[in-house]
Design a protein around this motif. Sequence first.
Motif, PDB file in Angstrom:
ATOM      1  N   GLN A   1      -6.497  35.069  43.181  1.00 33.00           N
ATOM      2  CA  GLN A   1      -5.507  36.133  43.046  1.00 33.00           C
ATOM      3  C   GLN A   1      -5.717  37.203  44.117  1.00 33.00           C
ATOM      4  O   GLN A   1      -4.751  37.695  44.701  1.00 33.00           O
ATOM      5  N   ALA A   2      -6.959  37.540  44.377  1.00 30.45           N
ATOM      6  CA  ALA A   2      -7.235  38.545  45.410  1.00 30.45           C
ATOM      7  C   ALA A   2      -6.848  38.016  46.796  1.00 30.45           C
ATOM      8  O   ALA A   2      -6.342  38.769  47.631  1.00 30.45           O
ATOM      9  N   ALA A   3      -7.051  36.735  47.027  1.00 37.16           N
ATOM     10  CA  ALA A   3      -6.694  36.154  48.336  1.00 37.16           C
ATOM     11  C   ALA A   3      -5.192  36.114  48.550  1.00 37.16           C
ATOM     12  O   ALA A   3      -4.723  36.245  49.675  1.00 37.16           O
ATOM     13  N   ARG A   4      -4.425  35.949  47.468  1.00 37.29           N
ATOM     14  CA  ARG A   4      -2.969  35.891  47.580  1.00 37.29           C
ATOM     15  C   ARG A   4      -2.303  37.274  47.517  1.00 37.29           C
ATOM     16  O   ARG A   4      -1.092  37.392  47.657  1.00 37.29           O
ATOM     17  N   ALA A   5      -3.100  38.329  47.309  1.00 35.56           N
ATOM     18  CA  ALA A   5      -2.541  39.674  47.222  1.00 35.56           C
ATOM     19  C   ALA A   5      -1.932  40.097  48.550  1.00 35.56           C
ATOM     20  O   ALA A   5      -2.355  39.661  49.625  1.00 35.56           O
ATOM     21  N   THR A   6      -0.941  40.943  48.470  1.00 35.51           N
ATOM     22  CA  THR A   6      -0.316  41.485  49.684  1.00 35.51           C
ATOM     23  C   THR A   6      -1.361  42.273  50.468  1.00 35.51           C
ATOM     24  O   THR A   6      -2.049  43.130  49.901  1.00 35.51           O
ATOM     25  N   PRO A   7      -1.518  42.006  51.750  1.00 35.02           N
ATOM     26  CA  PRO A   7      -2.548  42.692  52.546  1.00 35.02           C
ATOM     27  C   PRO A   7      -2.141  44.109  52.935  1.00 35.02           C
ATOM     28  O   PRO A   7      -1.997  44.456  54.103  1.00 35.02           O
TER      29      PRO A   7
END
Length: 103
Positions: A92-98
Amino acid sequence: MPETRSRMAALPSRLALACLALLLGVPAQAQPAADPSGWAPERPLRLVVPSEPGGSTDVTARLIVERLGPRLGQPVVIENRPGAGGNVAWGQAARATPDGHSL
């Protein structure tokens, strides 16, 4: 052989004490660095924690958030995502908007 067993039994507690000393000593030495970009959060931050509420990782995260929110001027919301050995939270953290608002 009994000496070896007593030393092996003491190893986890010594390791735990060493980790605790390290964790308590690091914040005392940390100083806020000047941010040359001037970034400041515009909305609440999101902290994804890879454990269930009430666990040791969750408690540690809540202690950090207690001081982080006032320093940044925005609330920090904790999202607990247990499962798959932490892979659910990390995914989930990896797919979060940067955008700098998810930790």
